[in-house]
Design an enzyme around this catalytic site. Structure first.
Site, PDB file in Angstrom:
ATOM      1  N   ASN A   1       1.004  -1.176  -0.044  1.00 25.10           N
ATOM      2  CA  ASN A   1       0.005  -0.012   0.050  1.00 25.10           C
ATOM      3  C   ASN A   1       0.892   1.174   0.041  1.00 25.10           C
ATOM      4  O   ASN A   1       2.227   1.227   0.357  1.00 25.10           O
ATOM      5  CB  ASN A   1      -1.013  -0.020   1.063  1.00 25.10           C
ATOM      6  CG  ASN A   1      -0.176  -0.287   2.548  1.00 25.10           C
ATOM      7  OD1 ASN A   1       0.699   0.570   2.837  1.00 25.10           O
ATOM      8  ND2 ASN A   1      -0.510  -1.084   3.360  1.00 25.10           N
TER       9      ASN A   1
ATOM     10  N   GLY B   1      -2.651  -9.679   3.765  1.00 21.29           N
ATOM     11  CA  GLY B   1      -2.485 -10.399   2.431  1.00 21.29           C
ATOM     12  C   GLY B   1      -0.920 -10.811   2.051  1.00 21.29           C
ATOM     13  O   GLY B   1      -0.333 -10.993   3.031  1.00 21.29           O
ATOM     14  N   VAL B   2      -0.641 -10.527   0.956  1.00 19.42           N
ATOM     15  CA  VAL B   2       1.027 -10.886   0.514  1.00 19.42           C
ATOM     16  C   VAL B   2       1.859 -10.176   1.003  1.00 19.42           C
ATOM     17  O   VAL B   2       2.936 -10.540   1.387  1.00 19.42           O
ATOM     18  CB  VAL B   2       0.793 -10.883  -1.174  1.00 19.42           C
ATOM     19  CG1 VAL B   2       0.843  -9.581  -1.675  1.00 19.42           C
ATOM     20  CG2 VAL B   2       1.942 -11.491  -1.682  1.00 19.42           C
ATOM     21  N   ASP B   3       1.545  -8.828   1.279  1.00 27.01           N
ATOM     22  CA  ASP B   3       2.378  -7.795   2.069  1.00 27.01           C
ATOM     23  C   ASP B   3       2.641  -8.378   3.646  1.00 27.01           C
ATOM     24  O   ASP B   3       3.806  -8.266   3.743  1.00 27.01           O
ATOM     25  CB  ASP B   3       1.607  -6.414   2.222  1.00 27.01           C
ATOM     26  CG  ASP B   3       2.575  -5.129   2.418  1.00 27.01           C
ATOM     27  OD1 ASP B   3       3.687  -5.589   3.046  1.00 27.01           O
ATOM     28  OD2 ASP B   3       2.137  -4.238   2.477  1.00 27.01           O
TER      29      ASP B   3
ATOM     30  N   SER C   1      -3.509  -6.345  -6.644  1.00 28.51           N
ATOM     31  CA  SER C   1      -4.759  -5.600  -6.363  1.00 28.51           C
ATOM     32  C   SER C   1      -5.959  -6.580  -6.556  1.00 28.51           C
ATOM     33  O   SER C   1      -7.132  -6.100  -6.320  1.00 28.51           O
ATOM     34  CB  SER C   1      -5.043  -4.751  -7.611  1.00 28.51           C
ATOM     35  OG  SER C   1      -4.323  -3.476  -7.342  1.00 28.51           O
ATOM     36  N   THR C   2      -5.838  -8.043  -6.687  1.00 27.16           N
ATOM     37  CA  THR C   2      -7.030  -8.792  -6.817  1.00 27.16           C
ATOM     38  C   THR C   2      -7.579  -9.333  -5.269  1.00 27.16           C
ATOM     39  O   THR C   2      -8.189 -10.184  -5.179  1.00 27.16           O
ATOM     40  CB  THR C   2      -6.882  -9.977  -7.569  1.00 27.16           C
ATOM     41  OG1 THR C   2      -5.746 -10.712  -7.052  1.00 27.16           O
ATOM     42  CG2 THR C   2      -6.584  -9.500  -8.981  1.00 27.16           C
ATOM     43  N   GLY C   3      -6.833  -8.712  -4.241  1.00 29.49           N
ATOM     44  CA  GLY C   3      -7.207  -9.247  -2.914  1.00 29.49           C
ATOM     45  C   GLY C   3      -8.109  -8.235  -2.396  1.00 29.49           C
ATOM     46  O   GLY C   3      -9.213  -7.806  -2.611  1.00 29.49           O
TER      47      GLY C   3
ATOM     48  N   TYR D   1      -8.140  -5.088  -2.419  1.00 27.93           N
ATOM     49  CA  TYR D   1      -8.286  -4.019  -3.284  1.00 27.93           C
ATOM     50  C   TYR D   1      -9.203  -4.331  -4.277  1.00 27.93           C
ATOM     51  O   TYR D   1      -9.767  -3.519  -5.021  1.00 27.93           O
ATOM     52  CB  TYR D   1      -6.979  -3.623  -4.018  1.00 27.93           C
ATOM     53  CG  TYR D   1      -6.178  -2.875  -3.329  1.00 27.93           C
ATOM     54  CD1 TYR D   1      -6.312  -2.549  -1.803  1.00 27.93           C
ATOM     55  CD2 TYR D   1      -4.840  -2.042  -3.768  1.00 27.93           C
ATOM     56  CE1 TYR D   1      -5.496  -1.799  -0.937  1.00 27.93           C
ATOM     57  CE2 TYR D   1      -4.217  -1.123  -2.736  1.00 27.93           C
ATOM     58  CZ  TYR D   1      -4.409  -1.179  -1.397  1.00 27.93           C
ATOM     59  OH  TYR D   1      -3.817  -0.223  -0.545  1.00 27.93           O
TER      60      TYR D   1
HETATM   61  P1  ADP Z   1      -4.008  -6.189  -2.930  1.00 30.41           P
HETATM   62  O1  ADP Z   1      -4.284  -5.226  -1.626  1.00 30.41           O
HETATM   63  O2  ADP Z   1      -3.276  -5.624  -3.948  1.00 30.41           O
HETATM   64  O3  ADP Z   1      -5.325  -6.689  -3.340  1.00 30.41           O
HETATM   65  P2  ADP Z   1      -3.670  -8.541  -1.346  1.00 30.41           P
HETATM   66  O4  ADP Z   1      -2.404  -8.984  -0.753  1.00 30.41           O
HETATM   67  O5  ADP Z   1      -4.909  -8.267  -0.716  1.00 30.41           O
HETATM   68  O6  ADP Z   1      -3.311  -7.182  -2.263  1.00 30.41           O
HETATM   69  O7  ADP Z   1      -4.003  -9.715  -2.603  1.00 30.41           O
HETATM   70  C1  ADP Z   1      -3.301  -9.757  -3.744  1.00 30.41           C
HETATM   71  C2  ADP Z   1      -2.921 -11.091  -4.261  1.00 30.41           C
HETATM   72  O8  ADP Z   1      -2.201 -11.805  -3.531  1.00 30.41           O
HETATM   73  C3  ADP Z   1      -4.386 -11.913  -4.071  1.00 30.41           C
HETATM   74  O9  ADP Z   1      -4.778 -12.784  -5.057  1.00 30.41           O
HETATM   75  C4  ADP Z   1      -4.141 -12.827  -3.025  1.00 30.41           C
HETATM   76  O10 ADP Z   1      -4.777 -14.170  -3.209  1.00 30.41           O
HETATM   77  C5  ADP Z   1      -2.586 -13.186  -3.046  1.00 30.41           C
HETATM   78  N1  ADP Z   1      -1.765 -13.579  -2.121  1.00 30.41           N
HETATM   79  C6  ADP Z   1      -1.917 -13.505  -0.754  1.00 30.41           C
HETATM   80  N2  ADP Z   1      -1.029 -14.212   0.061  1.00 30.41           N
HETATM   81  C7  ADP Z   1      -0.020 -14.476  -0.980  1.00 30.41           C
HETATM   82  C8  ADP Z   1       1.203 -15.157  -0.679  1.00 30.41           C
HETATM   83  N3  ADP Z   1       1.738 -15.652   0.292  1.00 30.41           N
HETATM   84  N4  ADP Z   1       2.064 -15.609  -1.879  1.00 30.41           N
HETATM   85  C9  ADP Z   1       1.315 -15.202  -3.167  1.00 30.41           C
HETATM   86  N5  ADP Z   1       0.252 -14.577  -3.206  1.00 30.41           N
HETATM   87  C10 ADP Z   1      -0.685 -14.251  -2.169  1.00 30.41           C
END
Ligand code: ADP
Length: 172
Positions: free
Chosen positions: A24, A32-34, A117-119, A121
Site C-alpha cells: 500500500n 495479504g501478500v504484504d 490488486s485482486t485481494g 483491493y
Molecule cells: P491487494 O491489496 O493488492 O489486493 P492482497 O495482498 O490483498 O493485495 O492480494 C493480492 C493477491 O495476493 C491476491 O490474489 C491474494 O490471493 C494473493 N496472496 C496472498 N498471500 C499470498 C502469498 N503468500 N503468496 C502469493 N500470493 C498471495
C-alpha cells in the site's frame, strides 16, 4: 527469449532474483501478500521501507530481500477498485510495467509477481489477469535482453485457472 511461467505457490518461497510485493502507499506493511512477505523477510524489511517515504499508486520501489530467498523485493502499489472509472486499468498496468523497469535497472533476471490488486483491493480478477499478461508481454517484447524469467504466482484457485486459460497452459 524471455519465458513466462505460471505457478501456484506462496510467493515468499520463490527462488528468484526479485519478488514483487502488492504493497500500500505507506509501504509500512499490510495484510495479504504484504504481511506474508514482511513476516518471511524479517523486521529489517520494514526498517528499510520506513526510509522510502511511501510509494504512489502505479509506481514501484526496491529493497533488499533479507531473509527471503529472493535478493530483492520490488514494492508496487496497485489501484483500489472503485468501479473502473478512476483510471484503475492504467494504474494496474503501470504497477506491472514500473516493477519490470526497476528490475531491469537493477540487473534482475528473474522476477515473480503476485496477482496485484485482486485481494483486498477488489480488482476484478479476469480483467486484472488480462492487464498483467499484456503488460508483461509488452515489456518483454520491448526489452528482450534484460529480464529472462517472469513468474505469475497465483495463490488462489480462481486466479490460477484464469492465468492458465490466458497463457494457454494445459490444466494439471
Ligand atoms: P491487494 O491489496 O493488492 O489486493 P492482497 O495482498 O490483498 O493485495 O492480494 C493480492 C493477491 O495476493 C491476491 O490474489 C491474494 O490471493 C494473493 N496472496 C496472498 N498471500 C499470498 C502469498 N503468500 N503468496 C502469493 N500470493 C498471495
Amino acid at each position: 527469449m524471455a519465458q513466462i511461467h505460471l505457478v501456484k505457490e506462496d510467493i515468499t518461497r520463490m527462488k528468484v532474483d526479485a519478488i514483487v510485493n502488492a504493497a500500500n502507499t505507506s509501504l509500512l506493511g499490510g495484510g495479504g501478500v504484504d504481511g506474508a512477505i514482511n513476516r518471511a523477510a524479517g523486521p529489517r524489511l520494514l526498517q528499510e521501507c520506513r526510509t522510502l517515504n511511501g510509494c504512489k499508486t502505479g509506481e514501484a520501489k526496491i529493497t533488499q530481500g533479507y531473509n527471503l530467498s529472493a535478493k530483492y523485493v520490488i514494492h508496487t502499489v496497485g489501484p483500489y477498485w472503485n468501479g473502473g472509472k478512476a483510471n484503475e486499468a492504467a494504474l494496474l498496468q503501470d504497477a506491472y510495467t514500473n516493477s519490470l523497469m526497476l528490475a531491469k535497472e537493477n540487473g534482475i533476471r528473474s522476477i515473480a509477481f503476485p496477482n496485484i490488486s485482486t485481494g483486498v483491493y477488489h480488482f476484478p480478477k479476469e480483467t486484472a489477469a488480462q492487464i498483467a499478461v499484456s503488460a508483461v508481454n509488452r515489456f518483454l517484447s520491448q526489452h528482450p535482453y534484460d529480464v529472462t524469467d517472469v513468474y505469475f504466482v497465483c495463490y488462489d484457485e480462481e486466479n490460477y485457472l484464469l492465468y492458465q486459460q490466458l497463457l494457454n497452459r494445459p490444466s494439471m
